[in-house]
Design a protein around this motif. Structure first.
Motif, PDB file in Angstrom:
ATOM      1  N   SER A  94     109.525  69.545  38.949  1.00  0.00           N
ATOM      2  CA  SER A  94     110.266  70.232  40.016  1.00  0.00           C
ATOM      3  C   SER A  94     109.276  71.092  40.782  1.00  0.00           C
ATOM      4  O   SER A  94     108.580  71.901  40.184  1.00  0.00           O
ATOM      5  CB  SER A  94     111.315  71.180  39.414  1.00  0.00           C
ATOM      6  N   TRP A  95     109.204  70.904  42.082  1.00  0.00           N
ATOM      7  CA  TRP A  95     108.339  71.785  42.864  1.00  0.00           C
ATOM      8  C   TRP A  95     108.974  72.012  44.227  1.00  0.00           C
ATOM      9  O   TRP A  95     109.924  71.322  44.593  1.00  0.00           O
ATOM     10  CB  TRP A  95     106.908  71.228  42.965  1.00  0.00           C
ATOM     11  N   PHE A  96     108.458  72.976  44.958  1.00  0.00           N
ATOM     12  CA  PHE A  96     109.139  73.424  46.167  1.00  0.00           C
ATOM     13  C   PHE A  96     108.161  73.496  47.331  1.00  0.00           C
ATOM     14  O   PHE A  96     106.995  73.837  47.149  1.00  0.00           O
ATOM     15  CB  PHE A  96     109.809  74.783  45.906  1.00  0.00           C
ATOM     16  N   VAL A  97     108.645  73.135  48.506  1.00  0.00           N
ATOM     17  CA  VAL A  97     107.761  73.077  49.676  1.00  0.00           C
ATOM     18  C   VAL A  97     108.582  73.289  50.941  1.00  0.00           C
ATOM     19  O   VAL A  97     109.765  72.939  50.991  1.00  0.00           O
ATOM     20  CB  VAL A  97     107.042  71.692  49.720  1.00  0.00           C
ATOM     21  N   HIS A  98     107.964  73.896  51.944  1.00  0.00           N
ATOM     22  CA  HIS A  98     108.618  73.994  53.241  1.00  0.00           C
ATOM     23  C   HIS A  98     108.502  72.633  53.936  1.00  0.00           C
ATOM     24  O   HIS A  98     107.407  72.088  54.080  1.00  0.00           O
ATOM     25  CB  HIS A  98     107.967  75.092  54.086  1.00  0.00           C
ATOM     26  N   THR A  99     109.650  72.107  54.354  1.00  0.00           N
ATOM     27  CA  THR A  99     109.728  70.726  54.846  1.00  0.00           C
ATOM     28  C   THR A  99     108.696  70.425  55.936  1.00  0.00           C
ATOM     29  O   THR A  99     108.108  69.358  55.976  1.00  0.00           O
ATOM     30  CB  THR A  99     111.147  70.453  55.387  1.00  0.00           C
ATOM     31  N   LYS A 100     108.468  71.398  56.827  1.00  0.00           N
ATOM     32  CA  LYS A 100     107.584  71.118  57.967  1.00  0.00           C
ATOM     33  C   LYS A 100     106.161  70.785  57.536  1.00  0.00           C
ATOM     34  O   LYS A 100     105.419  70.132  58.267  1.00  0.00           O
ATOM     35  CB  LYS A 100     107.598  72.285  58.957  1.00  0.00           C
ATOM     36  N   LYS A 101     105.765  71.217  56.345  1.00  0.00           N
ATOM     37  CA  LYS A 101     104.446  70.858  55.817  1.00  0.00           C
ATOM     38  C   LYS A 101     104.356  69.349  55.542  1.00  0.00           C
ATOM     39  O   LYS A 101     103.280  68.757  55.565  1.00  0.00           O
ATOM     40  CB  LYS A 101     104.188  71.592  54.489  1.00  0.00           C
ATOM     41  N   LEU A 102     105.517  68.752  55.246  1.00  0.00           N
ATOM     42  CA  LEU A 102     105.549  67.329  54.889  1.00  0.00           C
ATOM     43  C   LEU A 102     105.952  66.442  56.052  1.00  0.00           C
ATOM     44  O   LEU A 102     105.567  65.277  56.122  1.00  0.00           O
ATOM     45  CB  LEU A 102     106.539  67.086  53.738  1.00  0.00           C
TER      46      LEU A 102
END
Ligand code: ZN
Length: 266
Positions: A210-218
């Protein structure tokens, strides 16, 4: 006399209290749909996760045998901070959402509900809803579960050919085309398939953490997946499976006495 017609008698909020009181003598199960209002790429409406949770909850209640489970008024907002770089996203904090769900759970338990199925339309609500569910179970001693697609994901992923199709991609666009085609603009749908070279970070890897990221980075468009492969036909198939498996699950919970669900401990 009830004003409810036969098709929506399971809706909690349109019942009058004496009718609801009578129904509570024969039904102890309620479904709480939870969604999100957040960007779903340039081609899908913001309410996708919310609409889908409500739609599924109602279709499941319709498909259940009498007495049907209650469908509670839904919670539209979710934990969507990771989409906040895109206009339209309305995010509540994990603390606000868990406190709201906890209060709803404690209150319906006081009304006599013994089994609560939280139907979650938005993956990133899961940790928060799980936390609230644990606290409701601890304090109200009722059966509480959170369903975030687990009853049918294994089948749904087989119908999609895109890896990491987690947001506004082949799956969500197909299910939207099946029930609300007028809100889908396929001329704006673009492929943004995520390809991770790290199996621990890959969203669909069996070894993924499980990990978390701001969508705009992807993804600059907000899409994570491939909506260009979507079709109404695929979506109809997906809905049929989701409704059937979720109905099977809710029927099982509804028809199992609380002590068999390990709740009557004292
Ligand atoms: Zn979504």
């Amino acid at each position: 006399m009830s004003n409810n017609n036969k098709t929506d008698e399971f809706l909690w909020e349109t019942s009058a209290w004496p009718d609801l009181s009578e129904r509570l003598k024969i039904v102890d199960t309620a479904i709480l749909p939870c969604g999100a209002i957040e960007q779903h790429g340039p081609h899908l409406p913001l309410d996708l996760d919310y609409f889908d949770a409500v739609y599924l909850a109602r279709k499941v209640a319709e498909a259940c045998k009498d007495p049907k489970p209650f469908v509670l008024p839904p919670v539209p907002y979710g934990v969507s901070y990771h989409h906040s770089d895109f206009k339209g996203t309305i995010c509540v904090t994990n603390n606000s959402l868990s406190a709201l769900i906890y209060d709803i759970g404690m209150s319906i338990a006081q009304n006599g509900i013994k089994k609560l199925v939280i139907l979650n339309g938005h993956g990133d609500n899961a940790p928060t809803l799980n936390y609230a569910a644990q606290m409701i179970n601890r304090d109200a001693k009722i059966f509480v579960c959170v369903e975030t697609g687990e009853t049918s994901d294994v089948d749904i992923y087989k119908l999609s050919s895109t890896p990491n199709d987690i947001h506004a991609g082949e799956i969500e666009t197909s299910t939207a085309l099946a029930v609300r085609p007028h809100l889908v603009d396929m001329s704006k749908a673009e492929d943004h398939t995520l390809d991770f070279d790290n199996e621990f970070l890959d969203f669909t890897s069996e070894r993924g953490v499980s990990w978390f990221v701001h969508t705009k980075k992807l993804s600059q468009s907000g899409v994570m997946g491939n909506p260009t492969l979507a079709s109404a036909e695929k979506g109809e198939k997906m809905w049929r499976i989701m409704i059937a498996k979720m109905t099977e699950f809710v029927e099982t919970i509804k028809n199992t006495p609380s002590d068999k669900l390990y709740q009557n401990r004292y």
